[in-house]
Design a protein around this motif. Structure first.
Motif, PDB file in Angstrom:
ATOM      1  N   VAL A  49      37.654  49.409  46.218  1.00 26.84           N
ATOM      2  CA  VAL A  49      37.660  47.892  46.670  1.00 26.84           C
ATOM      3  C   VAL A  49      36.456  47.778  47.502  1.00 26.84           C
ATOM      4  CG1 VAL A  49      38.913  46.267  47.777  1.00 26.84           C
ATOM      5  CG2 VAL A  49      40.163  47.902  46.734  1.00 26.84           C
ATOM      6  N   PRO A  50      35.483  47.059  47.324  1.00 22.91           N
ATOM      7  CA  PRO A  50      34.221  46.769  48.120  1.00 22.91           C
ATOM      8  C   PRO A  50      34.653  46.242  49.486  1.00 22.91           C
ATOM      9  CG  PRO A  50      34.068  45.481  45.891  1.00 22.91           C
ATOM     10  CD  PRO A  50      35.518  46.059  45.922  1.00 22.91           C
ATOM     11  N   GLY A  51      33.921  47.133  50.367  1.00 20.74           N
ATOM     12  CA  GLY A  51      34.139  46.729  51.882  1.00 20.74           C
ATOM     13  C   GLY A  51      35.526  46.723  52.488  1.00 20.74           C
ATOM     14  N   LEU A  52      36.443  47.617  51.837  1.00 16.65           N
ATOM     15  CA  LEU A  52      37.670  47.776  52.347  1.00 16.65           C
ATOM     16  C   LEU A  52      38.521  49.029  51.794  1.00 16.65           C
ATOM     17  CD1 LEU A  52      39.638  45.946  54.111  1.00 16.65           C
ATOM     18  CD2 LEU A  52      40.666  45.347  51.686  1.00 16.65           C
ATOM     19  N   ASN A  53      39.303  49.310  52.798  1.00 20.98           N
ATOM     20  CA  ASN A  53      39.984  50.711  52.599  1.00 20.98           C
ATOM     21  C   ASN A  53      41.135  50.143  51.622  1.00 20.98           C
ATOM     22  OD1 ASN A  53      42.151  52.678  52.790  1.00 20.98           O
ATOM     23  ND2 ASN A  53      41.517  53.557  54.436  1.00 20.98           N
ATOM     24  N   TYR A  54      41.373  51.102  50.473  1.00 18.85           N
ATOM     25  CA  TYR A  54      42.424  50.603  49.448  1.00 18.85           C
ATOM     26  C   TYR A  54      43.811  50.232  49.984  1.00 18.85           C
ATOM     27  CZ  TYR A  54      45.153  50.266  45.231  1.00 18.85           C
ATOM     28  OH  TYR A  54      46.128  49.851  44.328  1.00 18.85           O
ATOM     29  N   ALA A  60      49.509  43.962  50.859  1.00 17.82           N
ATOM     30  CA  ALA A  60      49.632  42.659  50.721  1.00 17.82           C
ATOM     31  C   ALA A  60      50.204  42.402  49.330  1.00 17.82           C
ATOM     32  CB  ALA A  60      48.611  41.846  50.726  1.00 17.82           C
ATOM     33  N   GLY A  61      49.727  43.154  48.360  1.00 16.49           N
ATOM     34  CA  GLY A  61      50.384  43.121  47.078  1.00 16.49           C
ATOM     35  C   GLY A  61      51.716  43.756  46.892  1.00 16.49           C
ATOM     36  N   ILE A  62      51.856  44.826  47.633  1.00 16.33           N
ATOM     37  CA  ILE A  62      53.319  45.572  47.777  1.00 16.33           C
ATOM     38  C   ILE A  62      54.204  44.715  48.331  1.00 16.33           C
ATOM     39  CG2 ILE A  62      54.489  47.464  48.502  1.00 16.33           C
ATOM     40  CD1 ILE A  62      53.101  48.428  46.425  1.00 16.33           C
ATOM     41  N   PHE A  63      53.975  44.105  49.378  1.00 19.56           N
ATOM     42  CA  PHE A  63      54.852  43.016  50.249  1.00 19.56           C
ATOM     43  C   PHE A  63      55.214  41.884  49.134  1.00 19.56           C
ATOM     44  CE2 PHE A  63      52.988  44.299  54.479  1.00 19.56           C
ATOM     45  CZ  PHE A  63      54.125  45.068  55.039  1.00 19.56           C
ATOM     46  N   THR A 180      53.800  39.785  37.936  1.00 16.96           N
ATOM     47  CA  THR A 180      53.197  40.655  39.354  1.00 16.96           C
ATOM     48  C   THR A 180      52.034  41.614  38.912  1.00 16.96           C
ATOM     49  OG1 THR A 180      55.697  40.756  40.051  1.00 16.96           O
ATOM     50  CG2 THR A 180      53.965  42.442  40.947  1.00 16.96           C
ATOM     51  N   PHE A 181      52.081  42.296  37.697  1.00 18.99           N
ATOM     52  CA  PHE A 181      51.118  43.126  37.521  1.00 18.99           C
ATOM     53  C   PHE A 181      49.744  42.260  36.872  1.00 18.99           C
ATOM     54  CE2 PHE A 181      54.572  46.138  37.730  1.00 18.99           C
ATOM     55  CZ  PHE A 181      53.977  47.108  38.387  1.00 18.99           C
ATOM     56  N   LEU A 182      50.082  41.019  36.437  1.00 18.19           N
ATOM     57  CA  LEU A 182      48.773  40.335  35.812  1.00 18.19           C
ATOM     58  C   LEU A 182      48.369  39.545  37.165  1.00 18.19           C
ATOM     59  CD1 LEU A 182      46.712  39.741  33.666  1.00 18.19           C
ATOM     60  CD2 LEU A 182      48.426  37.844  32.849  1.00 18.19           C
ATOM     61  N   SER A 183      47.951  40.328  38.266  1.00 14.58           N
ATOM     62  CA  SER A 183      47.454  39.621  39.602  1.00 14.58           C
ATOM     63  C   SER A 183      46.580  40.401  40.230  1.00 14.58           C
ATOM     64  CB  SER A 183      48.767  39.273  40.264  1.00 14.58           C
ATOM     65  OG  SER A 183      49.320  40.462  40.821  1.00 14.58           O
ATOM     66  N   ASN A 184      46.153  39.923  41.409  1.00 13.53           N
ATOM     67  CA  ASN A 184      45.279  40.570  42.377  1.00 13.53           C
ATOM     68  C   ASN A 184      46.264  41.689  43.190  1.00 13.53           C
ATOM     69  OD1 ASN A 184      46.496  39.046  43.852  1.00 13.53           O
ATOM     70  ND2 ASN A 184      44.558  38.266  44.951  1.00 13.53           N
ATOM     71  N   ALA A 185      47.762  42.044  42.932  1.00 17.15           N
ATOM     72  CA  ALA A 185      48.379  42.916  43.815  1.00 17.15           C
ATOM     73  C   ALA A 185      47.822  44.052  44.036  1.00 17.15           C
ATOM     74  CB  ALA A 185      49.797  42.650  43.308  1.00 17.15           C
ATOM     75  N   PHE A 186      47.307  44.685  42.966  1.00 17.23           N
ATOM     76  CA  PHE A 186      46.786  46.282  42.993  1.00 17.23           C
ATOM     77  C   PHE A 186      45.724  46.598  42.652  1.00 17.23           C
ATOM     78  CE2 PHE A 186      51.481  45.996  41.537  1.00 17.23           C
ATOM     79  CZ  PHE A 186      52.041  46.432  42.634  1.00 17.23           C
ATOM     80  N   VAL A 187      44.942  45.576  41.916  1.00 16.48           N
ATOM     81  CA  VAL A 187      43.394  45.634  41.578  1.00 16.48           C
ATOM     82  C   VAL A 187      42.742  44.324  41.791  1.00 16.48           C
ATOM     83  CG1 VAL A 187      43.667  47.576  39.991  1.00 16.48           C
ATOM     84  CG2 VAL A 187      43.715  45.456  39.106  1.00 16.48           C
ATOM     85  N   PRO A 188      41.515  44.276  42.050  1.00 10.53           N
ATOM     86  CA  PRO A 188      40.616  43.054  42.248  1.00 10.53           C
ATOM     87  C   PRO A 188      40.644  42.505  40.830  1.00 10.53           C
ATOM     88  CG  PRO A 188      39.554  45.001  43.153  1.00 10.53           C
ATOM     89  CD  PRO A 188      40.562  45.512  42.611  1.00 10.53           C
ATOM     90  N   THR A 223      33.026  39.177  44.819  1.00 13.19           N
ATOM     91  CA  THR A 223      33.720  38.766  43.586  1.00 13.19           C
ATOM     92  C   THR A 223      35.281  39.378  43.651  1.00 13.19           C
ATOM     93  OG1 THR A 223      32.935  40.381  42.101  1.00 13.19           O
ATOM     94  CG2 THR A 223      31.918  38.098  42.264  1.00 13.19           C
ATOM     95  N   ALA A 224      35.356  40.347  44.439  1.00 15.64           N
ATOM     96  CA  ALA A 224      36.587  41.128  44.373  1.00 15.64           C
ATOM     97  C   ALA A 224      37.863  40.339  45.079  1.00 15.64           C
ATOM     98  CB  ALA A 224      36.484  42.540  45.271  1.00 15.64           C
ATOM     99  N   ALA A 225      37.381  39.621  45.900  1.00 11.17           N
ATOM    100  CA  ALA A 225      38.370  38.495  46.347  1.00 11.17           C
ATOM    101  C   ALA A 225      38.941  37.387  45.444  1.00 11.17           C
ATOM    102  CB  ALA A 225      37.785  37.675  47.801  1.00 11.17           C
ATOM    103  N   GLY A 226      38.241  37.417  44.235  1.00 14.58           N
ATOM    104  CA  GLY A 226      38.632  36.173  43.254  1.00 14.58           C
ATOM    105  C   GLY A 226      37.839  35.112  43.291  1.00 14.58           C
ATOM    106  N   SER A 227      38.160  34.156  42.159  1.00 14.81           N
ATOM    107  CA  SER A 227      37.375  33.083  42.100  1.00 14.81           C
ATOM    108  C   SER A 227      38.046  31.930  41.695  1.00 14.81           C
ATOM    109  CB  SER A 227      36.053  33.344  41.040  1.00 14.81           C
ATOM    110  OG  SER A 227      36.762  33.625  39.932  1.00 14.81           O
TER     111      SER A 227
END
Length: 263
Positions: A49-54, A60-63, A180-188, A223-227
């Motif tokens: 994950v660019p610029g962030l500890n995984y 946030a995704g697990i919550f 849930t899994f077709l989202s940004n919860a676990f991967v960008p 772009t890892a934050a989404g668009s």
């Protein structure tokens, strides 16, 4: 006010059940903790994950996944009450008809608070940290619980529309997994194929997850934050989604309750 007062009585009845059968809380907590440990220590090293500890990206995704999956308890609880005849007993009492739904969703909201509190401790242990002020952190949790509460009304509609607990359980989870899994919860989402990326960026789960990351200072770079508009305004999109869910499913739940109670 009568519905709220009677609803609190029903909520206390459901909470006493958790007290007497603590396995309900224990097993609803074990699964999200397993997800935290699995993704943090097994898959986390393979996901960049660019610029962030995984691990900070993950929480946030697990919550969000936890409160979404936890909403299925509402449907199963109502389906169980219907099959055991408890709803018929409630109908014979001088209480508001809306109290059953208000009480059920309120008790499950409190259950979510307990589970998330335990998960937060687990997250801190594995390395999750927030990097914003207290108001933003608290605002993130309030948004999370509000989303979980709205999802409970979807589950309530499902639970009152089926005729057994087993069906309520299956119907409550079968649509939740792809959401849930077709989202940004676990991967960008920028790692997904273009069509799926568009779907994931407009997914309400993604909006809530992105909002939590923004409020907690856990957002990735670029772009890892989404668009798209939802990812650029995740808090606003999340609140709009929650309002729409409540506006649609509260009346549907009430109608389903009346129909189910008259069967």
């Amino acid at each position: 006010m009568t519905a709220l007062a009677d609803g609190w009585v029903v909520a206390k009845r459901n909470l006493i059940k958790i007290k007497r059968v603590p396995d309900l809380l224990i097993f609803s907590t074990i699964q999200p903790i397993m997800f935290v440990l699995l993704f943090a220590y097994v898959f986390g090293g393979a996901i960049a994950v660019p610029g962030l500890n995984y691990r900070e990206f993950l929480m946030a995704g697990i919550f969000t996944q936890t409160v979404a999956f936890g909403s299925a308890i509402t449907g199963m609880g109502l389906a169980e009450d219907m099959t055991k005849g408890i709803i018929d007993r409630f109908r014979s009492l001088p209480m508001s008809r809306g109290a059953v739904l208000v009480g059920r969703t309120t008790s499950d909201l409190i259950n979510n608070v307990l589970v998330v509190a335990i998960m937060a401790v687990c997250g801190v242990i594995v390395g999750w940290r927030t990097h914003t002020d207290v108001l933003d952190v608290v605002g993130g949790f309030l948004l999370l619980f509000l989303f979980g509460y709205a999802m409970s009304w979807i589950s309530a509609t499902i639970g009152l529309s089926v005729r057994s607990v087993e069906v309520a359980q299956s119907a409550g989870f079968i649509w939740m997994f792809p959401l849930t899994f077709l989202s940004n919860a676990f991967v960008p989402t920028d790692t997904l194929p273009k069509v799926l990326q568009y779907v994931a960026d407009w997914n309400p789960i993604s909006a809530v997850v992105a909002a939590l990351r923004d409020l907690w200072g856990n957002s990735p770079e670029g772009t890892a934050a989404g668009s798209g508009w939802p990812m650029e305004h995740p808090v606003a999109y999340s609140l709009i989604t929650i309002a729409v869910i409540l506006a649609v499913f509260v009346p549907l739940s009430i109608r389903a309750y009346r129909r189910a109670a008259s069967r």
